[in-house]
Write an enzyme that holds these catalytic residues in place. Sequence first.
Site, PDB file in Angstrom:
ATOM      1  N   LYS A 141       0.783  -1.121   0.010  1.00 59.37           N
ATOM      2  CA  LYS A 141      -0.061  -0.019  -0.028  1.00 59.37           C
ATOM      3  C   LYS A 141       0.988   1.297   0.166  1.00 59.37           C
ATOM      4  O   LYS A 141       0.480   2.058  -0.513  1.00 59.37           O
ATOM      5  CB  LYS A 141      -0.995  -0.163   1.407  1.00 59.37           C
ATOM      6  CG  LYS A 141      -1.982  -1.228   1.418  1.00 59.37           C
ATOM      7  CD  LYS A 141      -2.892  -1.163   0.099  1.00 59.37           C
ATOM      8  CE  LYS A 141      -3.588  -2.473   0.067  1.00 59.37           C
ATOM      9  NZ  LYS A 141      -2.942  -3.795  -0.177  1.00 59.37           N
ATOM     10  N   GLU A 196      -3.043   7.165   7.772  1.00 52.29           N
ATOM     11  CA  GLU A 196      -3.722   8.155   6.909  1.00 52.29           C
ATOM     12  C   GLU A 196      -4.551   8.786   7.921  1.00 52.29           C
ATOM     13  O   GLU A 196      -5.070   8.412   8.802  1.00 52.29           O
ATOM     14  CB  GLU A 196      -4.506   7.346   5.869  1.00 52.29           C
ATOM     15  CG  GLU A 196      -3.708   6.831   4.687  1.00 52.29           C
ATOM     16  CD  GLU A 196      -4.672   5.956   3.702  1.00 52.29           C
ATOM     17  OE1 GLU A 196      -4.372   5.561   2.566  1.00 52.29           O
ATOM     18  OE2 GLU A 196      -5.911   5.823   4.269  1.00 52.29           O
ATOM     19  N   HIS A 236     -15.007  -3.090   7.417  1.00 50.88           N
ATOM     20  CA  HIS A 236     -13.978  -2.669   6.349  1.00 50.88           C
ATOM     21  C   HIS A 236     -14.119  -3.617   5.333  1.00 50.88           C
ATOM     22  O   HIS A 236     -13.289  -3.586   4.347  1.00 50.88           O
ATOM     23  CB  HIS A 236     -12.439  -2.324   6.773  1.00 50.88           C
ATOM     24  CG  HIS A 236     -12.248  -1.307   7.833  1.00 50.88           C
ATOM     25  ND1 HIS A 236     -12.600  -0.077   7.891  1.00 50.88           N
ATOM     26  CD2 HIS A 236     -12.070  -1.725   9.359  1.00 50.88           C
ATOM     27  CE1 HIS A 236     -12.464   0.437   9.304  1.00 50.88           C
ATOM     28  NE2 HIS A 236     -12.008  -0.401   9.628  1.00 50.88           N
ATOM     29  N   ARG A 278      -6.432  -7.727  -9.746  1.00 49.22           N
ATOM     30  CA  ARG A 278      -7.029  -8.936  -9.901  1.00 49.22           C
ATOM     31  C   ARG A 278      -8.662  -8.779 -10.387  1.00 49.22           C
ATOM     32  O   ARG A 278      -8.956  -7.488 -10.572  1.00 49.22           O
ATOM     33  CB  ARG A 278      -6.957  -9.873  -8.852  1.00 49.22           C
ATOM     34  CG  ARG A 278      -7.545  -9.283  -7.536  1.00 49.22           C
ATOM     35  CD  ARG A 278      -7.931 -10.123  -6.326  1.00 49.22           C
ATOM     36  NE  ARG A 278      -8.013  -9.295  -5.158  1.00 49.22           N
ATOM     37  CZ  ARG A 278      -9.198  -8.720  -4.847  1.00 49.22           C
ATOM     38  NH1 ARG A 278      -9.976  -8.700  -5.691  1.00 49.22           N
ATOM     39  NH2 ARG A 278      -9.407  -8.106  -3.531  1.00 49.22           N
TER      40      ARG A 278
END
Length: 521
Positions: free
Chosen positions: A116, A200, A235, A293
Amino acid sequence: MFRKILIANRGEIAVRIIRACRDLRISAVAVFSEADAAALHVRLADEAYSIGPASSTQSYLNIESIMAAAERSGAEAIHPGYGFLAENAEFARAVEEAGLIFIGPPPEAMEVMGSKTSARRAAIEAGVPVVPGTTEPLRDYEEARETAIRFGYPVMLKAAAGGGGKGMRQVESEAELRSAFDAAKSEAASAFGSSDVYLEKVVDRPRHIEIQIFADMQGNFVHLGERECSIQRRHQKVIEECPSPVNEPYLRERMGEAAIKIARAVDYVGAGTVEFLFSDTSREFYFLEMNTRLQVEHPVTELVTGIDLVREQINVAAGTSLSFRQEKVRWRGHAIECRVYAEDPESNFFPSPGRITFLRVPSGPGIRDDSGVVEGAEVSIYYDPMISKLAAWGRTRAAAIDRMRRALDEYAIGGIKTTLSFFREIVRDEEFIAARLDTGFISRFNQRRKERPLERPHPAGGSQAASLHQDIATIAAALSYVRSQSRRSTNHVPHEESKWKMAGRVAGLNRTALKRSSEHP
């Protein structure tokens, strides 16, 4: 075109890929663990090979075993589906080194987007806005504390090596940071083999919107528009829509261009999804991550665009150019998908493994059910408990919701608890109907459930409201009728079974699989 493709996966996605192979007149090879010896994808395939015990680490994540099955079968290509090894660059390289074709992006692109933090750096270099935060893993708690102070609370800690809600913690204040930091690192290490986490800034009440992209080996890049994935639990997405109810052509164009910039930056090939957070207040969007994907929720895009994404994946991997160009993509109508899980909504969505004793799948105009189970199948304790993906299409969002209500009311599964009742409530929720969606939707929905009067679901999908002016005997008779009809047609509440009995049944199934494997190597 390939003559034979091995599918390195299980369940509904393996069935979906087998059907695409059938359309293209390609032989489909299935692999299976001992727990999946009698699974639907094994029955539908042209060939099937055992790859190990029930545990996914010894079977569906076992690269050596899957490659051995590919060699024995004579397959020319391998489709990884999603999950398991689908985003594993080591697996993609093993496929290439064996002289086979990996139906997915290059390993190098997977590596960049698999982390990430490196994905955030790639997005920044491509000129795509990212959520304010770090571009390198946090070294220690002290760096996490200083960074959180700089950006301001609330902040989000995320695993650098994976997604799906694992290793993710929202932190509201410094008092919560230490425990959240330790928990996120521990969960990340357990789920992805890396304890790296980054930080973040939290976007206030964001929508989760993703863009489906496609690229071929000839350098053609296109996007197929957006999917709204804001309704999430822990999530993880549970309901998806295409297009987003925001449905602004200008926004779609901007987000589509940003997604293609990121794909070009890593020389992407095949199907991929670029995920964004979108602020309803500022109308700005921020890059979140890229999934290298096919997505679980790809059916809603297929229903709205009319493009078979799996067929396109296979064609592109075989060296064929994309069958469409950007100017030819059209979005027609609206599609909604519910992920049906073997979980108990009334017990904090605790998994409900067991045998499916009754199954009635909805059908009719605009309904699609991608499933990997049949009546009598066993929902295993070893894998993700998703039973199917139920999708509904309509000319408008309201029409799609109407069809989804009808389909959910038709859908009946006995022997296990499922999330069907949960979805029946959501598609009748005023906030959902009004498309007031963001990633906090389910927590607010659950609060509304607590506050509203308890209503007994009717088999036709409505509610059985008792009138104070009715005669008591009439009320009792009506409730008795509703309960009996509900058991027959809709809820199919299972009898509670002994955990010892369930464990014995799983062990028996494994013994049968081992016997079959030794008899038919």
